[in-house]
Design an enzyme around this catalytic site. Structure first.
Site, mmCIF file in Angstrom:
data_model
loop_
_atom_site.group_PDB
_atom_site.id
_atom_site.type_symbol
_atom_site.label_atom_id
_atom_site.label_comp_id
_atom_site.label_asym_id
_atom_site.label_seq_id
_atom_site.Cartn_x
_atom_site.Cartn_y
_atom_site.Cartn_z
ATOM 1 N N LYS A 13 18.234 6.174 -18.287
ATOM 2 C CA LYS A 13 17.505 7.471 -17.462
ATOM 3 C C LYS A 13 18.329 8.339 -16.931
ATOM 4 C CE LYS A 13 14.481 5.038 -15.131
ATOM 5 N NZ LYS A 13 15.304 3.762 -15.416
ATOM 6 N N ARG A 88 6.450 5.750 -11.084
ATOM 7 C CA ARG A 88 6.827 4.292 -11.197
ATOM 8 C C ARG A 88 5.296 3.694 -11.348
ATOM 9 N NH1 ARG A 88 12.514 3.939 -10.353
ATOM 10 N NH2 ARG A 88 13.459 2.025 -10.967
ATOM 11 N N ARG A 127 27.244 -2.046 -14.549
ATOM 12 C CA ARG A 127 27.052 -0.633 -14.480
ATOM 13 C C ARG A 127 27.843 -0.435 -13.171
ATOM 14 N NH1 ARG A 127 21.267 1.886 -13.759
ATOM 15 N NH2 ARG A 127 20.797 0.107 -12.283
ATOM 16 N N ARG A 161 25.962 -1.045 -7.277
ATOM 17 C CA ARG A 161 24.700 -1.120 -6.495
ATOM 18 C C ARG A 161 24.388 -2.558 -6.224
ATOM 19 N NH1 ARG A 161 20.375 2.249 -9.921
ATOM 20 N NH2 ARG A 161 19.238 0.624 -9.017
ATOM 21 N N ARG A 172 13.066 -6.715 -10.674
ATOM 22 C CA ARG A 172 13.051 -5.319 -11.151
ATOM 23 C C ARG A 172 12.236 -5.265 -12.388
ATOM 24 N NH1 ARG A 172 19.061 -3.361 -10.283
ATOM 25 N NH2 ARG A 172 18.129 -1.543 -11.241
HETATM 26 P P1 ADP Z 1 17.259 2.116 -12.038
HETATM 27 O O1 ADP Z 1 17.967 3.348 -12.430
HETATM 28 O O2 ADP Z 1 17.774 0.831 -12.547
HETATM 29 O O3 ADP Z 1 15.880 2.317 -12.838
HETATM 30 P P2 ADP Z 1 16.616 3.447 -9.605
HETATM 31 O O4 ADP Z 1 17.824 3.763 -8.926
HETATM 32 O O5 ADP Z 1 15.453 4.157 -10.200
HETATM 33 O O6 ADP Z 1 16.650 2.048 -10.482
HETATM 34 O O7 ADP Z 1 15.733 2.690 -8.290
HETATM 35 C C1 ADP Z 1 16.346 1.673 -7.519
HETATM 36 C C2 ADP Z 1 15.334 1.199 -6.507
HETATM 37 O O8 ADP Z 1 14.482 2.084 -5.903
HETATM 38 C C3 ADP Z 1 13.936 0.516 -7.276
HETATM 39 O O9 ADP Z 1 14.075 -0.885 -7.616
HETATM 40 C C4 ADP Z 1 12.823 0.607 -6.166
HETATM 41 O O10 ADP Z 1 13.096 -0.320 -5.169
HETATM 42 C C5 ADP Z 1 13.168 2.016 -5.700
HETATM 43 N N1 ADP Z 1 12.526 3.085 -6.382
HETATM 44 C C6 ADP Z 1 13.138 4.049 -7.006
HETATM 45 N N2 ADP Z 1 12.204 4.904 -7.180
HETATM 46 C C7 ADP Z 1 10.893 4.710 -6.865
HETATM 47 C C8 ADP Z 1 9.764 4.930 -7.121
HETATM 48 N N3 ADP Z 1 9.172 6.135 -7.680
HETATM 49 N N4 ADP Z 1 8.761 4.062 -6.662
HETATM 50 C C9 ADP Z 1 9.210 3.103 -5.974
HETATM 51 N N5 ADP Z 1 10.234 2.716 -5.807
HETATM 52 C C10 ADP Z 1 11.211 3.295 -6.181
HETATM 53 P P1 ADP Z 2 18.815 3.999 -15.528
HETATM 54 O O1 ADP Z 2 19.175 5.038 -14.876
HETATM 55 O O2 ADP Z 2 17.612 3.745 -16.578
HETATM 56 O O3 ADP Z 2 18.682 2.500 -14.925
HETATM 57 P P2 ADP Z 2 21.784 4.072 -16.518
HETATM 58 O O4 ADP Z 2 21.462 5.443 -17.170
HETATM 59 O O5 ADP Z 2 22.049 4.095 -15.076
HETATM 60 O O6 ADP Z 2 20.262 3.567 -16.555
HETATM 61 O O7 ADP Z 2 22.342 3.021 -17.489
HETATM 62 C C1 ADP Z 2 22.643 1.786 -17.245
HETATM 63 C C2 ADP Z 2 24.164 1.425 -17.795
HETATM 64 O O8 ADP Z 2 24.213 1.198 -18.999
HETATM 65 C C3 ADP Z 2 25.128 2.312 -17.386
HETATM 66 O O9 ADP Z 2 26.124 1.444 -17.004
HETATM 67 C C4 ADP Z 2 25.374 3.318 -18.539
HETATM 68 O O10 ADP Z 2 26.754 3.421 -18.524
HETATM 69 C C5 ADP Z 2 25.043 2.372 -19.536
HETATM 70 N N1 ADP Z 2 24.498 2.935 -20.646
HETATM 71 C C6 ADP Z 2 23.599 4.055 -20.682
HETATM 72 N N2 ADP Z 2 23.054 4.356 -21.781
HETATM 73 C C7 ADP Z 2 23.705 3.464 -22.530
HETATM 74 C C8 ADP Z 2 23.606 3.521 -24.312
HETATM 75 N N3 ADP Z 2 22.952 4.098 -24.877
HETATM 76 N N4 ADP Z 2 24.366 2.423 -24.764
HETATM 77 C C9 ADP Z 2 25.077 1.634 -23.989
HETATM 78 N N5 ADP Z 2 25.156 1.792 -22.557
HETATM 79 C C10 ADP Z 2 24.536 2.502 -22.081
#
Ligand code: ADP
Ligand code: ADP
Ligand code: ZN
Length: 225
Positions: A13, A88, A127, A161, A172
């Site tokens: 995302k 979420r 990541r 992170r 998660r």
């Molecule tokens: P990821 O990129 O791995 O999906 P995020 O960076 O979006 O993770 O979120 C990291 C953490 O922040 C989540 O595990 C949660 O604890 C909190 N968080 C983020 N967005 C939300 C949301 N919309 N509602 C509740 N908790 C959230």
């Molecule tokens: P999210 O925001 O959904 O948690 P990220 O965009 O941070 O996910 O992606 C998670 C990890 O996977 C990052 O290290 C990113 O560089 C890698 N990644 C993202 N998209 C791809 C893909 N299509 N193929 C391989 N690796 C990816």
């Protein structure tokens, strides 16, 4: 353009919303980034959120909805926004609909990035991001072009992170399956929900998202955007 990118942690995302932000000139809104900024600043919100984030749970709907309401009304969202990591939960999705209704804004699309769990764990554990500009990288899938130097801003500092470790990742993923996945049927019933194969290479995922945007009638970005 008003877009939601949905998907489990590690689905891509953040990666895709940053690409779209650069191409279409619309603001990426990541509730995770906003919360991490609050934690870093040591604010009351950050203090409340930190423990929950470290344990891999979800922060309270009230807090998140207040944060989003304030953010969406800012001038930098005038051209639209890409929601990354919000909503979420079903109450968050309902609160967003209410907010959009009040401001007379329509969502163009809700796009789900589908990725298998084994791959999610691999993506999250590799990541890292540039400490200065926030560009995302991966140990295996996306190293900087010059090792140790950010492609975008030239910085030599990178961060990982605290919640991207194996123990937390499972919590998660469970939170996603139990609390976030139920918003998929909600969106299928109320808005235009599309699924994109998030297992593909990053630029292929980008092409698939752009195809959806064309299908729903989002204008092609101008060359300068
Ligand atoms: P990821 O990129 O791995 O999906 P995020 O960076 O979006 O993770 O979120 C990291 C953490 O922040 C989540 O595990 C949660 O604890 C909190 N968080 C983020 N967005 C939300 C949301 N919309 N509602 C509740 N908790 C959230
Ligand atoms: P999210 O925001 O959904 O948690 P990220 O965009 O941070 O996910 O992606 C998670 C990890 O996977 C990052 O290290 C990113 O560089 C890698 N990644 C993202 N998209 C791809 C893909 N299509 N193929 C391989 N690796 C990816
Ligand atoms: Zn950088």
């Amino acid at each position: 353009m008003e877009l939601i990118l949905l998907g489990p942690p590690g689905a891509g995302k953040g990666t895709q919303s940053k690409l779209l932000e650069a191409r279409y000139g619309v603001a990426q809104i990541s509730t995770g980034d906003m919360l991490r900024a609050e934690v870093k600043a040591g604010s009351p919100i950050g203090q409340e959120a930190k423990k929950i984030m470290d344990a891999g749970g979800l922060v309270s709907d009230d807090l998140i909805i207040r944060m989003i309401g304030e953010r969406i009304s800012r001038p930098e969202c005038e051209n639209g926004f890409i929601l990354d990591g919000f909503p979420r939960t079903v109450p968050q999705a309902e609160a967003l609909d209410k907010l959009l209704h009040e401001t007379k804004v329509d969502l163009d699309a809700v796009i789900e990035l589908k990725v298998d769990e084994v791959v999610l764990v691999e993506r999250i554990s590799g990541r890292f991001t540039c400490a200065k500009c926030g560009t995302g990288y991966h140990d295996t899938f996306k190293q900087p072009k010059i090792s140790g130097v950010c492609d975008i801003c030239g910085s030599h500092e990178f961060t990982r992170r605290a919640d991207d470790k194996a123990e937390t990742v499972h919590a998660r993923l469970e939170a996603y399956n139990a609390q976030t996945a139920p918003i998929l049927p909600y969106y299928r019933a109320k808005h235009r929900l599309f699924s994109v194969d998030g297992m593909a290479e990053m630029d292929e995922v980008e092409r698939q998202i752009e195809a959806v945007l064309r299908e729903v009638g989002v204008p092609e970005p101008t060359a300068s955007a």
